[in-house]
Design a protein around this motif. Structure first.
Motif, PDB file in Angstrom:
ATOM      1  N   PHE A 101       0.539  -6.050  -6.697  1.00 19.98           N
ATOM      2  CA  PHE A 101       1.281  -7.297  -6.492  1.00 19.98           C
ATOM      3  C   PHE A 101       0.639  -8.154  -5.407  1.00 19.98           C
ATOM      4  N   VAL A 102       0.307  -7.539  -4.286  1.00 20.05           N
ATOM      5  CA  VAL A 102      -0.330  -8.285  -3.197  1.00 20.05           C
ATOM      6  C   VAL A 102      -1.718  -8.760  -3.607  1.00 20.05           C
ATOM      7  N   ALA A 103      -2.475  -7.908  -4.299  1.00 20.67           N
ATOM      8  CA  ALA A 103      -3.847  -8.250  -4.684  1.00 20.67           C
ATOM      9  C   ALA A 103      -3.894  -9.429  -5.640  1.00 20.67           C
ATOM     10  N   ILE A 104      -2.932  -9.536  -6.548  1.00 21.36           N
ATOM     11  CA  ILE A 104      -2.973 -10.586  -7.567  1.00 21.36           C
ATOM     12  C   ILE A 104      -2.175 -11.819  -7.155  1.00 21.36           C
ATOM     13  N   CYS A 105      -1.037 -11.608  -6.527  1.00 22.00           N
ATOM     14  CA  CYS A 105      -0.174 -12.736  -6.170  1.00 22.00           C
ATOM     15  C   CYS A 105      -0.540 -13.363  -4.829  1.00 22.00           C
ATOM     16  N   HIS A 106      -1.125 -12.577  -3.933  1.00 20.17           N
ATOM     17  CA  HIS A 106      -1.519 -13.100  -2.615  1.00 20.17           C
ATOM     18  C   HIS A 106      -2.925 -12.616  -2.269  1.00 20.17           C
ATOM     19  N   PRO A 107      -3.919 -12.984  -3.065  1.00 24.26           N
ATOM     20  CA  PRO A 107      -5.274 -12.442  -2.876  1.00 24.26           C
ATOM     21  C   PRO A 107      -5.905 -12.804  -1.535  1.00 24.26           C
ATOM     22  N   LEU A 108      -5.591 -13.990  -1.009  1.00 26.29           N
ATOM     23  CA  LEU A 108      -6.194 -14.411   0.257  1.00 26.29           C
ATOM     24  C   LEU A 108      -5.671 -13.604   1.440  1.00 26.29           C
ATOM     25  N   HIS A 109      -4.497 -13.037   1.294  1.00 25.56           N
ATOM     26  CA  HIS A 109      -3.909 -12.254   2.386  1.00 25.56           C
ATOM     27  C   HIS A 109      -3.995 -10.756   2.129  1.00 25.56           C
ATOM     28  N   TYR A 110      -4.713 -10.374   1.080  1.00 28.20           N
ATOM     29  CA  TYR A 110      -4.701  -8.971   0.661  1.00 28.20           C
ATOM     30  C   TYR A 110      -5.239  -8.045   1.743  1.00 28.20           C
ATOM     31  N   MET A 111      -6.421  -8.319   2.267  1.00 26.31           N
ATOM     32  CA  MET A 111      -7.042  -7.425   3.244  1.00 26.31           C
ATOM     33  C   MET A 111      -6.284  -7.397   4.562  1.00 26.31           C
ATOM     34  N   VAL A 112      -5.593  -8.500   4.859  1.00 25.27           N
ATOM     35  CA  VAL A 112      -4.796  -8.520   6.085  1.00 25.27           C
ATOM     36  C   VAL A 112      -3.509  -7.722   5.901  1.00 25.27           C
ATOM     37  N   THR A 113      -2.846  -7.941   4.761  1.00 27.06           N
ATOM     38  CA  THR A 113      -1.584  -7.241   4.494  1.00 27.06           C
ATOM     39  C   THR A 113      -1.809  -5.753   4.267  1.00 27.06           C
ATOM     40  N   MET A 114      -2.729  -5.432   3.379  1.00 27.34           N
ATOM     41  CA  MET A 114      -2.981  -4.027   3.030  1.00 27.34           C
ATOM     42  C   MET A 114      -4.080  -3.444   3.924  1.00 27.34           C
ATOM     43  N   ASN A 115      -3.871  -3.528   5.230  1.00 27.36           N
ATOM     44  CA  ASN A 115      -4.844  -2.959   6.166  1.00 27.36           C
ATOM     45  C   ASN A 115      -4.679  -1.445   6.221  1.00 27.36           C
ATOM     46  N   PRO A 116      -5.676  -0.729   6.728  1.00 25.64           N
ATOM     47  CA  PRO A 116      -5.611   0.749   6.740  1.00 25.64           C
ATOM     48  C   PRO A 116      -4.379   1.293   7.434  1.00 25.64           C
ATOM     49  N   TRP A 117      -3.960   0.655   8.527  1.00 21.81           N
ATOM     50  CA  TRP A 117      -2.786   1.143   9.248  1.00 21.81           C
ATOM     51  C   TRP A 117      -1.536   1.046   8.380  1.00 21.81           C
ATOM     52  N   PHE A 118      -1.369  -0.079   7.685  1.00 20.21           N
ATOM     53  CA  PHE A 118      -0.186  -0.278   6.851  1.00 20.21           C
ATOM     54  C   PHE A 118      -0.200   0.651   5.638  1.00 20.21           C
ATOM     55  N   CYS A 119      -1.366   0.860   5.045  1.00 19.69           N
ATOM     56  CA  CYS A 119      -1.476   1.776   3.905  1.00 19.69           C
ATOM     57  C   CYS A 119      -1.123   3.200   4.315  1.00 19.69           C
ATOM     58  N   GLY A 120      -1.637   3.616   5.474  1.00 13.59           N
ATOM     59  CA  GLY A 120      -1.297   4.944   5.975  1.00 13.59           C
ATOM     60  C   GLY A 120       0.186   5.075   6.273  1.00 13.59           C
ATOM     61  N   LEU A 121       0.782   3.996   6.782  1.00 14.17           N
ATOM     62  CA  LEU A 121       2.217   4.012   7.080  1.00 14.17           C
ATOM     63  C   LEU A 121       3.043   4.157   5.802  1.00 14.17           C
ATOM     64  N   LEU A 122       2.643   3.467   4.733  1.00 15.93           N
ATOM     65  CA  LEU A 122       3.358   3.572   3.459  1.00 15.93           C
ATOM     66  C   LEU A 122       3.346   5.006   2.930  1.00 15.93           C
ATOM     67  N   VAL A 123       2.190   5.641   3.002  1.00 18.20           N
ATOM     68  CA  VAL A 123       2.082   7.023   2.533  1.00 18.20           C
ATOM     69  C   VAL A 123       2.875   7.965   3.441  1.00 18.20           C
ATOM     70  N   LEU A 124       2.805   7.736   4.749  1.00 20.11           N
ATOM     71  CA  LEU A 124       3.530   8.597   5.691  1.00 20.11           C
ATOM     72  C   LEU A 124       5.036   8.493   5.491  1.00 20.11           C
ATOM     73  N   VAL A 125       5.534   7.281   5.331  1.00 22.09           N
ATOM     74  CA  VAL A 125       6.971   7.091   5.102  1.00 22.09           C
ATOM     75  C   VAL A 125       7.394   7.762   3.797  1.00 22.09           C
ATOM     76  N   SER A 126       6.554   7.663   2.779  1.00 17.77           N
ATOM     77  CA  SER A 126       6.854   8.311   1.498  1.00 17.77           C
ATOM     78  C   SER A 126       6.967   9.823   1.682  1.00 17.77           C
ATOM     79  N   TRP A 127       6.040  10.403   2.441  1.00 18.25           N
ATOM     80  CA  TRP A 127       6.084  11.847   2.697  1.00 18.25           C
ATOM     81  C   TRP A 127       7.344  12.232   3.466  1.00 18.25           C
ATOM     82  N   ILE A 128       7.673  11.473   4.502  1.00 16.77           N
ATOM     83  CA  ILE A 128       8.840  11.809   5.331  1.00 16.77           C
ATOM     84  C   ILE A 128      10.117  11.761   4.500  1.00 16.77           C
ATOM     85  N   MET A 129      10.276  10.708   3.689  1.00 18.60           N
ATOM     86  CA  MET A 129      11.488  10.567   2.873  1.00 18.60           C
ATOM     87  C   MET A 129      11.609  11.690   1.855  1.00 18.60           C
TER      88      MET A 129
END
Length: 314
Positions: free
Chosen positions: A123-151
């Protein structure tokens, strides 16, 4: 001590698929082959992503995590089933059954969350391509996976602790090839009202929520693709979502088939067979869906194997 003997039994019986002796060799060979293909395919995905710096992107980071979870998911149920078929014994101890149920819940819910996160990534890559690398930065990607594991860890722990409070009066037969939560609750001889309420509420929250997120993401994706003027641009944008759409469809359609079959009368055998789709077939097909038409994955594997054609390794 008497109370413990009343509320805890020593073992369950996993009835599996068939008791006919002539089918046991076929079932063992079939599931062993599928399990090995699943492990090999998902390991190749992890190797490709980890070994090629060009694949160190959010999309492939989530894909590698999905492959790891799929390996753990199938390893929760298939090895025990293979041992039971080979030894002609259907017994699983109480503690092993509880552990199997815990890890099964953990990895299937985690699979669900990762597919949702991957939909958000597209969704971010196609709908907001100019902000993709800023939004989906390594820290945020790791946080998404970590939150998924915790839940998922907390939810699995909650369901397991609630099952531990149930009493099973006699040695019980589970009409399945693994210890499934629904089957465990149905076989209990104590009050299961709270267990059922938590299970149904979790199905709505942890099942319906991710599905709604995936549907919303693809609604916005289709709207964005529709606004692209060139046919080539539309095809290029949509092609990045095809693999994920196929995996999502396979996962949710097979899961829906399990619940529909379990709702039918005399459904124990049908439910066990339907469960094979999302416990074995889906994790086995995921690597093929993501790699067959993915040039980046093929190139990474060719480089890892020193340029040798992939067909030499299958």
């Amino acid at each position: 001590m008497e109370l413990e003997n009343d509320t805890r039994i020593s073992e369950f019986l996993l009835l599996g698929f068939s008791e006919e002796p002539e089918l046991q060799t076929f079932l063992f060979g079939l599931f062993l082959s599928m399990y090995l293909v699943t492990i090999l395919g998902n390991l190749l995905i992890i190797v490709a992503v980890s070994s090629d710096s060009h694949l160190h992107t959010p999309m492939y980071f989530f894909l590698a995590n999905l492959s790891f979870v799929d390996i753990c998911f199938t390893s929760t149920t298939i090895p025990k089933m293979l041992v039971n078929i080979q030894t002609q014994r259907k017994v699983i101890t109480y503690d092993s059954c509880i552990m199997q149920m815990y890890f099964f819940i953990l990895f299937i819910v985690l699979d669900n969350f990762l597919l949702t996160v991957m939909a958000y990534d597209r969704f971010v890559a196609i709908c907001h391509p100019l902000h993709y690398m800023v939004t989906m930065n390594p820290w945020f990607c790791g946080l998404l996976v970590l939150v998924s594991w915790i839940m998922t860890v907390l939810y699995s722990l909650l369901q397991t602790l609630m099952v531990l409070q149930l009493s099973f009066c006699t040695e019980v037969e589970i009409p399945h090839f693994f210890c499934e939560l629904c089957q465990m609750i149905q076989l209990a001889c104590s009050d299961t009202f709270l267990n059922n309420m938590v299970m149904y509420f979790a199905a709505i929250l942890l099942g319906g929520g991710p599905i709604a997120g995936i549907l919303y993401s693809y609604f916005k994706i289709v709207s964005s693709i529709h606004r692209i003027s060139s046919a080539e641009g539309k095809y290029k944008a949509f092609s990045t979502c095809v693999s994920h759409l196929l995996v999502v469809s396979l996962f949710y359609c097979s899961s829906l088939g399990v619940y529909l079959s379990s709702a039918a009368p005399q459904s124990s055998h049908a439910s066990a067979v339907a469960s094979v789709m999302y416990t074995v077939v889906t994790p086995m097909l995921n690597p093929f869906i993501y790699s067959l038409r993915n040039r980046d994955i093929k190139r990474a594997l060719n480089v890892f194997f020193k340029g040798k054609p992939l067909k030499d390794f299958f």
